[in-house]
Motif scaffolding. Structure first.
Motif, short mmCIF file in Angstrom:
data_model
loop_
_atom_site.label_atom_id
_atom_site.label_comp_id
_atom_site.label_asym_id
_atom_site.label_seq_id
_atom_site.Cartn_x
_atom_site.Cartn_y
_atom_site.Cartn_z
N ALA A 120 0.84 -1.38 0.03
CA ALA A 120 0.00 0.29 -0.21
C ALA A 120 0.79 1.37 -0.06
N PHE A 121 1.93 1.29 0.75
CA PHE A 121 2.84 2.40 0.64
C PHE A 121 3.50 2.54 -0.86
N VAL A 122 4.20 1.52 -1.15
CA VAL A 122 4.69 1.70 -2.53
C VAL A 122 3.58 2.14 -3.50
N LEU A 123 2.21 1.51 -3.59
CA LEU A 123 1.41 2.04 -4.59
C LEU A 123 0.89 3.46 -4.09
N SER A 124 1.05 4.10 -3.33
CA SER A 124 0.33 5.41 -2.68
C SER A 124 1.47 6.43 -3.26
N ALA A 125 2.70 6.14 -3.74
CA ALA A 125 3.75 6.87 -3.86
C ALA A 125 3.55 7.46 -5.31
N SER A 126 2.75 6.76 -6.06
CA SER A 126 2.58 7.35 -7.27
C SER A 126 1.81 8.63 -7.24
N GLY A 127 1.02 8.75 -6.16
CA GLY A 127 0.23 9.88 -6.12
C GLY A 127 0.83 10.79 -4.85
N ASP A 128 -0.07 11.25 -4.09
CA ASP A 128 0.38 12.08 -2.70
C ASP A 128 0.56 10.75 -1.59
N LEU A 129 1.93 10.81 -1.06
CA LEU A 129 2.11 9.73 -0.29
C LEU A 129 1.08 9.92 0.86
N GLU A 130 0.53 8.80 1.21
CA GLU A 130 -0.60 8.67 2.27
C GLU A 130 0.11 8.65 3.68
#
Length: 74
Positions: free
Chosen positions: A57-67
């Motif tokens: 989930a962390f890696v995937l969220s890095a494509s937009g704003d880091l959650e």
């Protein structure tokens, strides 16, 4: 404090501006650093730190704003 904060923010890019250029192994290493070093250190210092997401989930969220970022609560 406000002036110092403004100067730093104007001189250096934010994490969300830089993170989009990291590849998957680099993002996974950043996650391991956050979960293995930063978050435990913050908790020991008495700073509440949000529960981390899964590595994927962390890696995937890095494509937009880091959650998730353990420094969010500081």
């Amino acid at each position: 404090m406000a002036i110092s904060s403004y100067v730093c923010r104007s001189m250096y890019p934010t994490l969300n501006q830089v993170i989009q250029y990291l590849n998957r192994p680099q993002l996974e290493e950043l996650y391991r650093y956050y979960v293995g070093s930063v978050r435990p250190c913050l908790l020991l210092a008495g700073v509440p730190a949000l529960t981390p997401p899964t590595r994927l989930a962390f890696v995937l969220s890095a494509s937009g704003d880091l959650e998730w970022n353990p420094f969010q609560q500081v």
